[in-house]
Scaffold this motif. Sequence first.
Motif, PDB file in Angstrom:
ATOM      1  N   UNK A   1       6.025  12.770  -0.253  1.00 31.78           N
ATOM      2  CA  UNK A   1       4.431  11.776  -0.267  1.00 31.78           C
ATOM      3  C   UNK A   1       4.002  12.199   1.915  1.00 31.78           C
ATOM      4  N   UNK A   2       4.746  12.357   3.140  1.00 35.07           N
ATOM      5  CA  UNK A   2       4.293  12.521   3.929  1.00 35.07           C
ATOM      6  C   UNK A   2       4.741  11.741   4.565  1.00 35.07           C
ATOM      7  N   UNK A   3       5.302  10.352   4.352  1.00 32.56           N
ATOM      8  CA  UNK A   3       5.919   9.329   5.195  1.00 32.56           C
ATOM      9  C   UNK A   3       7.844   9.494   5.789  1.00 32.56           C
ATOM     10  N   UNK A   4       7.419   9.059   6.694  1.00 35.50           N
ATOM     11  CA  UNK A   4       8.808   9.004   7.522  1.00 35.50           C
ATOM     12  C   UNK A   4       9.689   8.008   7.686  1.00 35.50           C
ATOM     13  N   UNK A   5      10.660   8.658   7.463  1.00 38.01           N
ATOM     14  CA  UNK A   5      11.926   8.053   7.832  1.00 38.01           C
ATOM     15  C   UNK A   5      12.566   7.925   9.333  1.00 38.01           C
ATOM     16  N   UNK A   6      12.874   6.684   9.750  1.00 36.13           N
ATOM     17  CA  UNK A   6      14.254   7.191  10.288  1.00 36.13           C
ATOM     18  C   UNK A   6      14.815   5.977  10.564  1.00 36.13           C
ATOM     19  N   UNK A   7      16.834   6.985  10.862  1.00 36.13           N
ATOM     20  CA  UNK A   7      17.360   6.084  10.641  1.00 36.13           C
ATOM     21  C   UNK A   7      18.588   6.266  11.547  1.00 36.13           C
ATOM     22  N   UNK A   8      19.115   4.845  12.448  1.00 34.94           N
ATOM     23  CA  UNK A   8      19.624   5.085  13.676  1.00 34.94           C
ATOM     24  C   UNK A   8      21.077   4.721  12.980  1.00 34.94           C
ATOM     25  N   UNK A   9      22.211   5.504  13.149  1.00 30.65           N
ATOM     26  CA  UNK A   9      23.634   4.528  13.369  1.00 30.65           C
ATOM     27  C   UNK A   9      24.439   5.042  14.336  1.00 30.65           C
ATOM     28  N   UNK A  10      25.153   3.865  14.741  1.00 29.93           N
ATOM     29  CA  UNK A  10      26.189   3.514  15.414  1.00 29.93           C
ATOM     30  C   UNK A  10      27.611   3.494  15.444  1.00 29.93           C
ATOM     31  N   UNK A  11      28.311   3.854  15.375  1.00 30.65           N
ATOM     32  CA  UNK A  11      29.771   3.264  14.854  1.00 30.65           C
ATOM     33  C   UNK A  11      30.287   2.207  15.206  1.00 30.65           C
TER      34      UNK A  11
ATOM     35  N   UNK B   1       0.921  -1.197   0.040  1.00 32.34           N
ATOM     36  CA  UNK B   1       0.147  -0.367   0.140  1.00 32.34           C
ATOM     37  C   UNK B   1       0.713   1.380   0.056  1.00 32.34           C
ATOM     38  N   UNK B   2       0.422   2.499   0.742  1.00 32.70           N
ATOM     39  CA  UNK B   2       0.902   3.642   0.961  1.00 32.70           C
ATOM     40  C   UNK B   2       1.946   3.243   1.634  1.00 32.70           C
ATOM     41  N   UNK B   3       3.112   4.208   1.441  1.00 30.16           N
ATOM     42  CA  UNK B   3       4.163   3.610   2.145  1.00 30.16           C
ATOM     43  C   UNK B   3       4.155   4.418   3.658  1.00 30.16           C
ATOM     44  N   UNK B   4       4.588   4.003   5.178  1.00 25.43           N
ATOM     45  CA  UNK B   4       4.314   5.291   5.735  1.00 25.43           C
ATOM     46  C   UNK B   4       5.143   5.213   6.983  1.00 25.43           C
ATOM     47  N   UNK B   5       6.258   4.153   6.695  1.00 27.42           N
ATOM     48  CA  UNK B   5       7.457   4.144   7.866  1.00 27.42           C
ATOM     49  C   UNK B   5       8.081   3.921   7.427  1.00 27.42           C
ATOM     50  N   UNK B   6       9.577   4.021   7.738  1.00 30.70           N
ATOM     51  CA  UNK B   6      10.890   3.284   7.034  1.00 30.70           C
ATOM     52  C   UNK B   6      11.598   3.437   8.129  1.00 30.70           C
ATOM     53  N   UNK B   7      11.962   2.612   8.799  1.00 27.05           N
ATOM     54  CA  UNK B   7      12.997   2.246  10.059  1.00 27.05           C
ATOM     55  C   UNK B   7      14.485   1.851   9.035  1.00 27.05           C
ATOM     56  N   UNK B   8      15.078   2.030   8.719  1.00 26.11           N
ATOM     57  CA  UNK B   8      16.756   1.597   8.518  1.00 26.11           C
ATOM     58  C   UNK B   8      18.150   2.035   9.577  1.00 26.11           C
ATOM     59  N   UNK B   9      18.402   0.592   9.915  1.00 22.77           N
ATOM     60  CA  UNK B   9      19.683   1.025  11.140  1.00 22.77           C
ATOM     61  C   UNK B   9      20.995   0.657   9.858  1.00 22.77           C
ATOM     62  N   UNK B  10      21.841   1.138  10.508  1.00 30.86           N
ATOM     63  CA  UNK B  10      23.561   0.786  10.176  1.00 30.86           C
ATOM     64  C   UNK B  10      24.267   1.179  11.541  1.00 30.86           C
ATOM     65  N   UNK B  11      24.716   0.132  12.612  1.00 32.90           N
ATOM     66  CA  UNK B  11      25.465   0.034  13.537  1.00 32.90           C
ATOM     67  C   UNK B  11      26.532  -0.943  13.565  1.00 32.90           C
ATOM     68  N   UNK B  12      27.689  -0.422  14.073  1.00 31.41           N
ATOM     69  CA  UNK B  12      28.953  -0.331  14.191  1.00 31.41           C
ATOM     70  C   UNK B  12      30.180  -1.187  12.967  1.00 31.41           C
ATOM     71  N   UNK B  13      30.412  -2.006  13.315  1.00 33.32           N
ATOM     72  CA  UNK B  13      31.502  -3.057  14.745  1.00 33.32           C
ATOM     73  C   UNK B  13      31.855  -2.005  16.066  1.00 33.32           C
ATOM     74  N   UNK B  14      32.986  -1.006  15.446  1.00 32.67           N
ATOM     75  CA  UNK B  14      34.033  -0.799  15.845  1.00 32.67           C
ATOM     76  C   UNK B  14      34.295   0.926  15.574  1.00 32.67           C
TER      77      UNK B  14
END
Length: 332
Positions: A217-227, A139-152
């Motif tokens: 489009x109004x969709x929300x995207x959240x990106x969390x990053x950790x080194x 359907x219509x994209x409403x929320x997107x979660x992307x993760x990029x974590x680590x490793x060091x």
Amino acid sequence: MRVALIGAGFIGSVHAANLAAHPDVEFGVFDVDADRARTVGERHGAVTLAGLDDVFDTSRFDAVLIASSTDTHAEHLRRAADSGLAVFCEKPIDLDLDRAREVAAHVAASGVPAMVDFNRRFDRDHAALRDVVRSGELGDVELVQLTSRGPSMPPLSYIAVSGGQMRDQAVHFFDLARWITGAEPVEVTALGAALADPRLTEHGDVDTSVATVRMSTGALVQIDCARRTAYGYDERIEVHGSAGMAESRRHRDGSVTRYGAGRIVEDGLHPGWFERVRPTYAAALDAFVTAVRDGVPPTPCLADGLAAQAVAEAATASLRSGRTEAVPSPGA
């Protein structure tokens, strides 16, 4: 295709191995460190080039692969365009968005095929997720979660010239958000902290961050990053739509599960980001070679590079201002 590789450092060595393995490619290698270029050339049976005049010699090469230091990308892109050579460039085009725009426009005006190495587009699972989203199944994209974590934590010497977490790490996921949803970023709010290594504040950088992007489009995207993580490299994407949800999951470094009394032990995540994405570099190279051979524009193009960089610039500004920042037009 005859390819001149510029750069024989870590990423250059990755590209050299893939160039050597590609059945439709022969290549030469140049690096400002002649010994390093010679070592890579000898390892892969490639000719070592004495200087940039050799790299941009159209009687010897059809294309240039730019894997040199970031501050040289724009110069090499311009020279490739002026020489009429197809060009495959590591991101970013340049750390300065205005200069990146100018060089991208120059390359576009020249008409040479040009591709930026947003290699995560060539991840099998990420690409399959995009296909699901673009099919309309969710359907219509409403929320997107992307993760990029680590490793060091990378060395501070790298942090000092990286452009910061938004431009160096999160930029791949700004690109994926555009590519998967088919929408353009409008504004971004970013929060970050130097939790793994407080010394990053001396470079105006963070090692842990969350960026929230509002799309056209109004969709929300959240990106969390950790080194830094204590459990390996963690990359995943989830797309929530009006009719369902799909995800590109974490990759494990094996698929064996061991069952014992009172416990179940599964294989863990890849130890580092490179082990997770290694196949995507070869896939991106093959896409470039195929596109140039077939006479079609390669993707992702320099305009895609500019679009992701524009979000990274706004996110970096948001980290400093504490406010939501509008995403500048990538071409203006």
